[in-house]
Design an enzyme around this catalytic site. Structure first.
Site, PDB file in Angstrom:
ATOM      1  N   ARG A   1       0.822  -1.217   0.000  1.00  0.00           N
ATOM      2  CA  ARG A   1       0.000   0.000   0.000  1.00  0.00           C
ATOM      3  C   ARG A   1       0.856   1.268   0.000  1.00  0.00           C
ATOM      4  NH1 ARG A   1      -3.339  -0.589   4.456  1.00  0.00           N
ATOM      5  NH2 ARG A   1      -2.181   0.893   5.694  1.00  0.00           N
TER       6      ARG A   1
ATOM      7  N   TYR B   1     -11.648  24.056  -9.165  1.00  0.00           N
ATOM      8  CA  TYR B   1     -12.240  22.839  -9.752  1.00  0.00           C
ATOM      9  C   TYR B   1     -13.456  22.427  -8.905  1.00  0.00           C
ATOM     10  CZ  TYR B   1     -12.184  17.845 -11.148  1.00  0.00           C
ATOM     11  OH  TYR B   1     -12.507  16.591 -11.601  1.00  0.00           O
TER      12      TYR B   1
ATOM     13  N   ASP C   1      -3.160  23.557  -7.018  1.00  0.00           N
ATOM     14  CA  ASP C   1      -3.536  22.567  -8.021  1.00  0.00           C
ATOM     15  C   ASP C   1      -2.847  22.991  -9.321  1.00  0.00           C
ATOM     16  OD1 ASP C   1      -4.794  21.123 -10.087  1.00  0.00           O
ATOM     17  OD2 ASP C   1      -6.709  21.027  -9.022  1.00  0.00           O
TER      18      ASP C   1
ATOM     19  N   LYS D   1      -4.636  13.685 -16.276  1.00  0.00           N
ATOM     20  CA  LYS D   1      -4.725  14.557 -17.451  1.00  0.00           C
ATOM     21  C   LYS D   1      -3.462  14.407 -18.304  1.00  0.00           C
ATOM     22  CE  LYS D   1      -8.629  15.789 -15.653  1.00  0.00           C
ATOM     23  NZ  LYS D   1      -8.810  16.846 -14.693  1.00  0.00           N
TER      24      LYS D   1
HETATM   25  C1  LIG Z   1      -9.487  16.606 -13.395  1.00  0.00           C
HETATM   26  C2  LIG Z   1      -9.016  17.565 -12.380  1.00  0.00           C
HETATM   27  C3  LIG Z   1      -8.884  17.175 -11.051  1.00  0.00           C
HETATM   28  C4  LIG Z   1      -9.280  15.801 -10.571  1.00  0.00           C
HETATM   29  O1  LIG Z   1      -8.540  14.785 -11.116  1.00  0.00           O
HETATM   30  P1  LIG Z   1      -9.105  13.267 -11.164  1.00  0.00           P
HETATM   31  O2  LIG Z   1      -7.935  12.465 -11.534  1.00  0.00           O
HETATM   32  O3  LIG Z   1     -10.198  13.285 -12.192  1.00  0.00           O
HETATM   33  O4  LIG Z   1      -9.636  12.965  -9.799  1.00  0.00           O
HETATM   34  C5  LIG Z   1      -8.383  18.106 -10.168  1.00  0.00           C
HETATM   35  N1  LIG Z   1      -8.069  19.347 -10.534  1.00  0.00           N
HETATM   36  C6  LIG Z   1      -8.196  19.765 -11.798  1.00  0.00           C
HETATM   37  C7  LIG Z   1      -7.816  21.161 -12.162  1.00  0.00           C
HETATM   38  C8  LIG Z   1      -8.685  18.900 -12.771  1.00  0.00           C
HETATM   39  O5  LIG Z   1      -8.838  19.313 -14.019  1.00  0.00           O
END
Ligand SMILES: *Cc1c(COP(=O)(O)O)cnc(C)c1O
Length: 394
Positions: A60, A113, A185, A210
């Protein structure tokens, strides 16, 4: 292999986190499938447990496969150590959880987000942590919102859907003066185009889902930390029970190797589309900080070295039906959540009733485009047909 201290980003992307000659000359790190990790003696076991996150003790908490990705991302971004988690949301939640307890207060950007806002308004509120949303353009003025209980400022650059650029160095300077940590972020810019630790950020969260994974096939998150914040976040992640499967880590590593080549193409195509869209009579505004007349351009230019493929388009006043007519017939743009893969995407942005600290001034309907790796001429031709349908239905 040890990379030179002054290795450039594309070299880091290509070589960090792997050592072929420690692995039969094989280029990619092995994918270890593990839950139990055994030790030959009680002493060896106890020593490993004492080193905890700096040794392999249990599946883990990661294996050498996990470390390969964590090392490469931390090196690229300039973090001390990174932590792989199962999704971008897990990265955001894990990072926040390290720093807050009941009775605390956090500040979150108003263009955050949307699922991050939901986490704050639901989970954090239920556990006694209060959230105040702030104007993304607040800068040093954020100090006026600090309270004795404020523990964290959450930033995102540019903000989801509206793409405003916050002045992170100004926010971070104010926060640090008050002993408050800054979380960012950095999904949009990726560890390649923005180096948040240089802007004063203490912890970075990524939806590696992404651009790092980059092929629309795995969910993955990364939390990148300074030496000071690492163990706080690492313990929170362990206590939340997060664990990432090794095959998804491998997809993250594989995606990372081509990040530089892909992002430059995403950027070029996004700029081509943005310029073309700006000149269209159907378009009111394009939301993309790389455009010289974007309100966030100066900050973007100062704090980032590139722009990625995601941007917003504010359409001239029109019906919902017209937007649907335009989008429904597109051949190359997929319609769906997420972005960062090789394919182009489009979807209507729903900006109504989300913000609480500010209002979003654009009155037209907005769509969000992800510029993929297709030929830009084909992407433009597809949009041109879309505008014909838009006009017919307007
Ligand atoms: C998609 C996204 C997230 C979340 O990511 P996941 O892998 O889908 O949980 C967080 N912040 C931003 C800016 C995003 O575009």
């Amino acid at each position: 292999m040890t990379l030179r201290n002054n290795a450039k980003d594309d070299t880091i992307i290509t070589h960090a986190g792997r050592d072929p000659h420690a692995n039969y000359g094989i280029i990619n790190p092995p994918v270890y499938h593990a839950s139990t990790i055994v030790f030959p003696t009680v002493q060896a076991m106890e020593e490993a447990q004492k080193r905890r996150f700096f040794a392999y003790t249990y599946g883990r908490h990661g294996t050498p496969t996990t470390s390969a990705l964590e090392e490469a991302v931390a090196r690229l971004e300039g973090g001390w150590r990174a932590i792989a988690v199962p999704s971008g949301m897990a990265a955001i939640v894990g990072a926040i959880m390290g720093f807050v307890k009941a009775g605390d207060h956090i500040l979150v950007t108003d263009n955050v987000y949307a699922p991050t806002r939901k986490h704050c308004d639901d989970v954090l509120r239920r556990f006694g942590v209060e959230t105040t949303y702030y104007d993304p353009r607040i800068g040093a003025g954020i100090a006026q919102l600090f309270r004795p209980a404020t523990k964290l400022v959450f930033t995102e650059a540019p903000g989801s859907h509206t793409f405003e650029m916050p002045d992170i160095p100004a926010i971070a300077a104010a926060a640090h003066k008050a002993g408050i940590k800054v979380l960012m972020d950095n999904t949009w810019a990726t560890p390649l185009f923005c180096k948040p630790f240089g802007l004063g950020v203490d912890v970075v969260a990524h939806a590696a889902t992404k651009y790092i994974v980059g092929h629309s096939d795995a969910m993955l998150g990364i939390i990148d930390c300074t030496e000071e914040t690492y163990l706080t976040v690492r313990n929170a992640v362990a206590q939340l029970g997060y664990s990432v499967g090794p095959d998804d880590i491998y997809l993250g590593l594989r995606g990372l190797r081509t990040l530089g080549a892909r992002l430059r193409r995403h950027q070029e195509t996004a700029m081509t589309l943005a310029r073309w869209l700006k000149a269209r009579p159907e378009v009111e505004r394009v939301l993309y900080p790389a455009l010289p007349d974007d309100p966030g351009h100066a900050i973007w230019k100062r704090d980032m070295t590139g722009a990625t493929g995601l941007f917003g388009v504010v359409l001239k006043p029109c019906s919902k039906k017209a937007v649907a007519a335009m989008l429904d017939g597109l051949e190359l743009y997929g319609m769906g959540a997420s972005w960062g893969g090789y394919e182009s995407l489009i979807l209507p942005s729903h900006l109504e009733g989300i913000r609480t600290a500010t209002t979003w001034p654009a009155h037209g309907r907005t769509v969000r485009i992800h510029a993929g790796l297709e030929d830009p001429d084909d992407l433009i031709a597809d949009l041109e047909c879309g505008f014909e349908r838009w006009r017919a239905a307007a």
